[in-house]
Design a protein around this motif. Structure first.
Motif, PDB file in Angstrom:
ATOM      1  N   ALA A  49       0.856  -1.189   0.000  1.00  0.00           N
ATOM      2  CA  ALA A  49       0.000   0.000   0.000  1.00  0.00           C
ATOM      3  C   ALA A  49       0.887   1.233   0.000  1.00  0.00           C
ATOM      4  CB  ALA A  49      -0.903   0.015   1.227  1.00  0.00           C
ATOM      5  N   VAL A  50       0.525   2.206  -0.820  1.00  0.00           N
ATOM      6  CA  VAL A  50       1.254   3.470  -0.868  1.00  0.00           C
ATOM      7  C   VAL A  50       0.268   4.572  -0.504  1.00  0.00           C
ATOM      8  CG1 VAL A  50       2.577   5.050  -2.315  1.00  0.00           C
ATOM      9  CG2 VAL A  50       2.796   2.571  -2.650  1.00  0.00           C
ATOM     10  N   ASN A  51       0.626   5.315   0.530  1.00  0.00           N
ATOM     11  CA  ASN A  51      -0.260   6.374   1.043  1.00  0.00           C
ATOM     12  C   ASN A  51      -1.670   5.844   1.305  1.00  0.00           C
ATOM     13  OD1 ASN A  51       1.931   8.128   0.914  1.00  0.00           O
ATOM     14  ND2 ASN A  51       1.505   8.587  -1.233  1.00  0.00           N
ATOM     15  N   ALA A  55      -1.398  -0.590  -4.028  1.00  0.00           N
ATOM     16  CA  ALA A  55      -0.606  -0.166  -5.185  1.00  0.00           C
ATOM     17  C   ALA A  55      -0.398  -1.334  -6.145  1.00  0.00           C
ATOM     18  CB  ALA A  55       0.741   0.367  -4.713  1.00  0.00           C
ATOM     19  N   ASN A  56      -0.079  -0.980  -7.391  1.00  0.00           N
ATOM     20  CA  ASN A  56       0.299  -1.976  -8.399  1.00  0.00           C
ATOM     21  C   ASN A  56       1.818  -2.001  -8.518  1.00  0.00           C
ATOM     22  OD1 ASN A  56      -2.428  -2.554  -9.259  1.00  0.00           O
ATOM     23  ND2 ASN A  56      -2.410  -0.497 -10.152  1.00  0.00           N
ATOM     24  N   ASP A  57       2.335  -3.122  -9.035  1.00  0.00           N
ATOM     25  CA  ASP A  57       3.790  -3.273  -9.151  1.00  0.00           C
ATOM     26  C   ASP A  57       4.451  -2.150  -9.949  1.00  0.00           C
ATOM     27  OD1 ASP A  57       4.108  -5.382  -7.494  1.00  0.00           O
ATOM     28  OD2 ASP A  57       4.536  -6.867  -9.053  1.00  0.00           O
ATOM     29  N   GLU A  58       3.739  -1.631 -10.963  1.00  0.00           N
ATOM     30  CA  GLU A  58       4.363  -0.608 -11.822  1.00  0.00           C
ATOM     31  C   GLU A  58       4.314   0.797 -11.207  1.00  0.00           C
ATOM     32  OE1 GLU A  58       1.990  -2.706 -12.600  1.00  0.00           O
ATOM     33  OE2 GLU A  58       0.272  -1.695 -13.517  1.00  0.00           O
ATOM     34  N   ASP A  59       3.649   0.951 -10.068  1.00  0.00           N
ATOM     35  CA  ASP A  59       3.571   2.283  -9.455  1.00  0.00           C
ATOM     36  C   ASP A  59       4.947   2.747  -8.960  1.00  0.00           C
ATOM     37  OD1 ASP A  59       0.898   2.239  -9.965  1.00  0.00           O
ATOM     38  OD2 ASP A  59       0.259   1.889  -7.895  1.00  0.00           O
ATOM     39  N   VAL A  60       5.145   4.062  -9.083  1.00  0.00           N
ATOM     40  CA  VAL A  60       6.414   4.689  -8.695  1.00  0.00           C
ATOM     41  C   VAL A  60       6.356   5.086  -7.217  1.00  0.00           C
ATOM     42  CG1 VAL A  60       7.807   6.776  -9.077  1.00  0.00           C
ATOM     43  CG2 VAL A  60       6.873   5.501 -11.031  1.00  0.00           C
ATOM     44  N   LEU A  61       7.494   4.955  -6.532  1.00  0.00           N
ATOM     45  CA  LEU A  61       7.571   5.375  -5.126  1.00  0.00           C
ATOM     46  C   LEU A  61       8.355   6.673  -5.012  1.00  0.00           C
ATOM     47  CD1 LEU A  61       8.355   1.941  -3.409  1.00  0.00           C
ATOM     48  CD2 LEU A  61       6.152   3.126  -3.521  1.00  0.00           C
TER      49      LEU A  61
END
Lengths: 76, 138
Positions: A49-51, A55-61
């Motif tokens: 989870a992001v924020n 999230a998906n694998d291709e999401d940027v951090l």
């Protein structure tokens, strides 16, 4: 980057919060986690989870993101 | 306000019912999930729940919003506990009010099924000879 861990993922890592540097995508984080804690790969699933959103694998951090490791949920 | 979303050390059916009931709704359905004293023929002594609270609340909100926007629900309460519970104690309560019963039944089932799939809450079962995080492994 701070990474929050819960449930069995917290037990596997031995801490509720870990830190990682230089990781720029969810996919890269997943590989980093599997290398550092191989037992995570035995779980039925592992979401990131992001924020506070799945999230998906291709999401940027981004450096300031709140990142959490979500093992299989079992509420209710 | 048409939704009550809460994570606390104790929740009750009554607080959920009190929130959803009203003269505009002829159908009220309540689901109460309680600690069962046996799993796969092994005696369960207690359960422990932990959650990623800020995200869990957001996911519970999403479920509530969907039932209101898409399923004809007027009011919904979704309550879940954290911490330790004994067999028989309440863990989760969902109460749904709609003008007619069909929508209330459907939405209540949708809410508990979806909660179990998406809300970041984890349950550890304690047995007389050990403990296990539920559903963690295939």
């Amino acid at each position: 980057m701070r990474i929050l861990l819960f449930g069995i993922a917290k037990d596997i890592a031995g801490a509720p919060v870990i830190t990682a540097e230089g990781i720029t995508s969810v996919a890269a984080l997943r590989s980093w986690l599997y290398t550092k804690y191989p037992s995570l790969e035995q779980l039925r699933s592992l979401m990131i989870a992001v924020n506070k959103v799945y999230a998906n694998d291709e999401d940027v951090l981004q450096p300031g993101d709140e990142v959490a490791v979500i093992p299989p949920v079992s509420g209710g | 306000m048409n939704k009550l979303i809460k994570i606390d050390s104790n929740v009750t059916v009554q607080q959920a019912l009190d929130f959803v009931e009203g003269p505009d709704c002829g159908g009220v359905v309540v689901f109460s999930g309680n600690v069962r004293n046996v799993t796969k023929e092994k005696k369960v002594t207690r359960l422990f729940f932990e959650c990623y609270e800020p995200m869990a609340l957001l996911e519970m909100e999403k479920i509530a919003d969907y039932t209101i926007e898409e399923m004809g629900v007027k009011r919904i309460a979704i309550l879940h506990i954290v911490g330790e519970k004994q067999p028989g104690e309440v863990v989760v309560v969902i109460a749904v009010a709609a003008p007619h019963r069909a929508a209330a039944f459907d939405a209540c089932e949708y809410a508990i099924d979806t909660l179990k799939e998406t809300v970041p809450i984890w349950k550890k079962e304690y047995f007389e000879d050990g403990e296990v995080w539920v559903a963690a492994h295939p």
